[in-house]
Design an enzyme around this catalytic site. Structure first.
Site, PDB file in Angstrom:
ATOM      1  N   LEU A 133       0.871  -1.170   0.000  1.00 57.64           N
ATOM      2  CA  LEU A 133       0.000   0.000   0.000  1.00 57.64           C
ATOM      3  C   LEU A 133       0.909   1.221   0.000  1.00 57.64           C
ATOM      4  O   LEU A 133       1.901   1.246   0.740  1.00 57.64           O
ATOM      5  CB  LEU A 133      -0.918   0.020   1.232  1.00 57.64           C
ATOM      6  CG  LEU A 133      -1.950  -1.113   1.352  1.00 57.64           C
ATOM      7  CD1 LEU A 133      -2.691  -1.010   2.683  1.00 57.64           C
ATOM      8  CD2 LEU A 133      -2.938  -1.079   0.197  1.00 57.64           C
ATOM      9  N   ASP A 134       0.587   2.227  -0.822  1.00 58.71           N
ATOM     10  CA  ASP A 134       1.470   3.392  -0.879  1.00 58.71           C
ATOM     11  C   ASP A 134       1.386   4.187   0.420  1.00 58.71           C
ATOM     12  O   ASP A 134       0.523   3.952   1.271  1.00 58.71           O
ATOM     13  CB  ASP A 134       1.164   4.261  -2.107  1.00 58.71           C
ATOM     14  CG  ASP A 134      -0.226   4.867  -2.073  1.00 58.71           C
ATOM     15  OD1 ASP A 134      -0.526   5.595  -1.106  1.00 58.71           O
ATOM     16  OD2 ASP A 134      -1.006   4.625  -3.017  1.00 58.71           O
ATOM     17  N   ILE A 135       2.274   5.133   0.574  1.00 53.89           N
ATOM     18  CA  ILE A 135       2.436   5.832   1.851  1.00 53.89           C
ATOM     19  C   ILE A 135       1.176   6.579   2.275  1.00 53.89           C
ATOM     20  O   ILE A 135       0.908   6.743   3.470  1.00 53.89           O
ATOM     21  CB  ILE A 135       3.650   6.800   1.772  1.00 53.89           C
ATOM     22  CG1 ILE A 135       3.996   7.340   3.162  1.00 53.89           C
ATOM     23  CG2 ILE A 135       3.390   7.909   0.768  1.00 53.89           C
ATOM     24  CD1 ILE A 135       5.298   8.104   3.212  1.00 53.89           C
ATOM     25  N   THR A 165      -1.945   5.581   1.609  1.00 51.16           N
ATOM     26  CA  THR A 165      -3.077   4.654   1.688  1.00 51.16           C
ATOM     27  C   THR A 165      -3.029   3.904   3.012  1.00 51.16           C
ATOM     28  O   THR A 165      -1.961   3.485   3.466  1.00 51.16           O
ATOM     29  CB  THR A 165      -3.043   3.656   0.521  1.00 51.16           C
ATOM     30  OG1 THR A 165      -3.090   4.369  -0.710  1.00 51.16           O
ATOM     31  CG2 THR A 165      -4.231   2.710   0.576  1.00 51.16           C
TER      32      THR A 165
END
Length: 357
Positions: free
Chosen positions: A182-184, A186
């Site tokens: 998951l990106d930073i 999210t």
């Protein structure tokens, strides 16, 4: 005067044209005979030369040896063994091997190498010997983690930022492997496991494991736009679409939707909405397969899954069921309340901030 008794016989008269025809036909006969003779002579010489000189004859084609007749390499693929040992997913380990970070008996490993874990072979990653003795008896464990915004899905960060691995329980002889990223910016459900093969299969697009997200968007959304997102939009890395889109609330141009994907490409949810000129202001993963983010689990908290849920994930990707668990049933029945978990997470965050200062 009487004619003589011997009279010369009269020769037949031939015209010039008939002579030409006669000469032409005879010449053709001679040519056909000579041509036939030359061909027979050439064939005779050719066969004689070929019989004397073996190098002039075409070599016979060798029979094709099929792969099934060849002896198979012994052992298992190196990346599969290391994944089962908890050293990462198969794709992560393949990247390590390609970078020359893995060695077998002192020699740099290559993709496709196989090893026999029972032979006592020494395998190193970055010079550190990996314990392979437990690879056959490692119990598959799975954690559910509520990732908060601001954490990175990496084991270490050169800038010293917080990572999703900082709060996970420590392991001996293996390590936690993140199932996807998951990106930073999210938050939400992130699964971890000790089984590299399970992680690899859950992440692979061919398995089509559903991922559901709750997303808040900023912009004017209409039915035509939703139809395009369901049908498919061409992104820079290929066609992408939402399997399901469900409106869940909101006022004005700030609206909430639950969207479902069948794969996990980088920032795919955000890029799909951005392709329609819509900005994503909040993104939370709420489901992976049939595993839903547990209610009451605070951001930064984790929960180890029971054997039933572990085997659901294994069956989902075609792996045999696990028969053992390290989860204490009595301890599971006395799970701490969400308030206690929140306090523990808060204490950890405060200690981490003081440490970085």
């Amino acid at each position: 005067m009487k004619p003589s008794q011997k009279q010369t016989q009269r020769q037949p008269h031939f015209s010039k044209d008939s002579a030409k025809k006669r000469d032409f036909s005879a010449k053709n006969d001679r040519r056909s005979v000579s041509r036939t003779a030359r061909i027979e002579t050439a064939n005779t010489k050719k066969s004689a030369v070929n019989s004397d000189n073996k190098f002039l004859s075409k070599p016979k084609a060798k029979p094709v040896v099929r792969a099934s007749n060849q002896p198979k390499a012994e052992g298992e693929k190196l990346q599969k063994v290391l994944a089962r040992a908890g050293q990462g997913s198969r794709r992560e380990i393949e990247t390590m091997i390609a970078a020359g970070r893995v060695s077998v008996e002192g020699k740099i490993a290559t993709l496709g190498d196989r090893i026999d874990v029972h032979s006592g072979v020494k395998v190193r990653i970055d010079g550190q010997i990996i314990n392979l003795s437990h690879t056959q008896k490692e119990i598959c464990r799975v954690l559910m983690y509520y990732k908060p915004e601001g954490e990175l899905c990496t084991r270490s960060d050169p800038e010293g930022r917080a990572t999703v691995f900082d709060r996970l329980p420590r392991l001996t002889g293996s390590r936690w492997i993140a199932v996807g990223r998951l990106d930073i910016n999210t938050s939400g459900l992130l699964l971890f496991t000790t089984d590299g093969e399970l992680a690899n299969r859950l992440m692979h697009p061919s398995r089509e494991v559903e991922r559901e997200y709750s997303v808040r968007v900023f912009g004017q959304v209409d039915d035509a736009m939703l139809a395009r997102l369901r049908k498919g939009v061409q992104l820079e890395d290929g066609l992408a679409n939402f399997k399901e889109i469900k409106f869940t609330g909101g006022v004005g141009i700030n609206q909430w939707y639950d969207v479902t994907l069948m794969e996990g490409r980088n920032r795919e949810v955000r890029r799909l909405w951005e392709s329609q000129g819509i900005q994503v202001s909040r993104l939370i993963r709420i489901r992976y397969g049939n595993i839903k983010l547990m209610k009451g689990l605070p951001r930064g908290g984790w929960e180890e899954m029971d054997l039933e849920n572990v085997n659901y994930l294994r069956e989902l990707v075609g792996l045999p069921a696990e028969t053992e668990t390290k989860l204490d049933v009595k301890q599971a029945s006395r799970r701490p309340k969400s308030g206690q978990i929140r306090k523990a997470v808060k204490r950890y965050s405060e200690m981490n901030k003081r440490y970085k200062k």
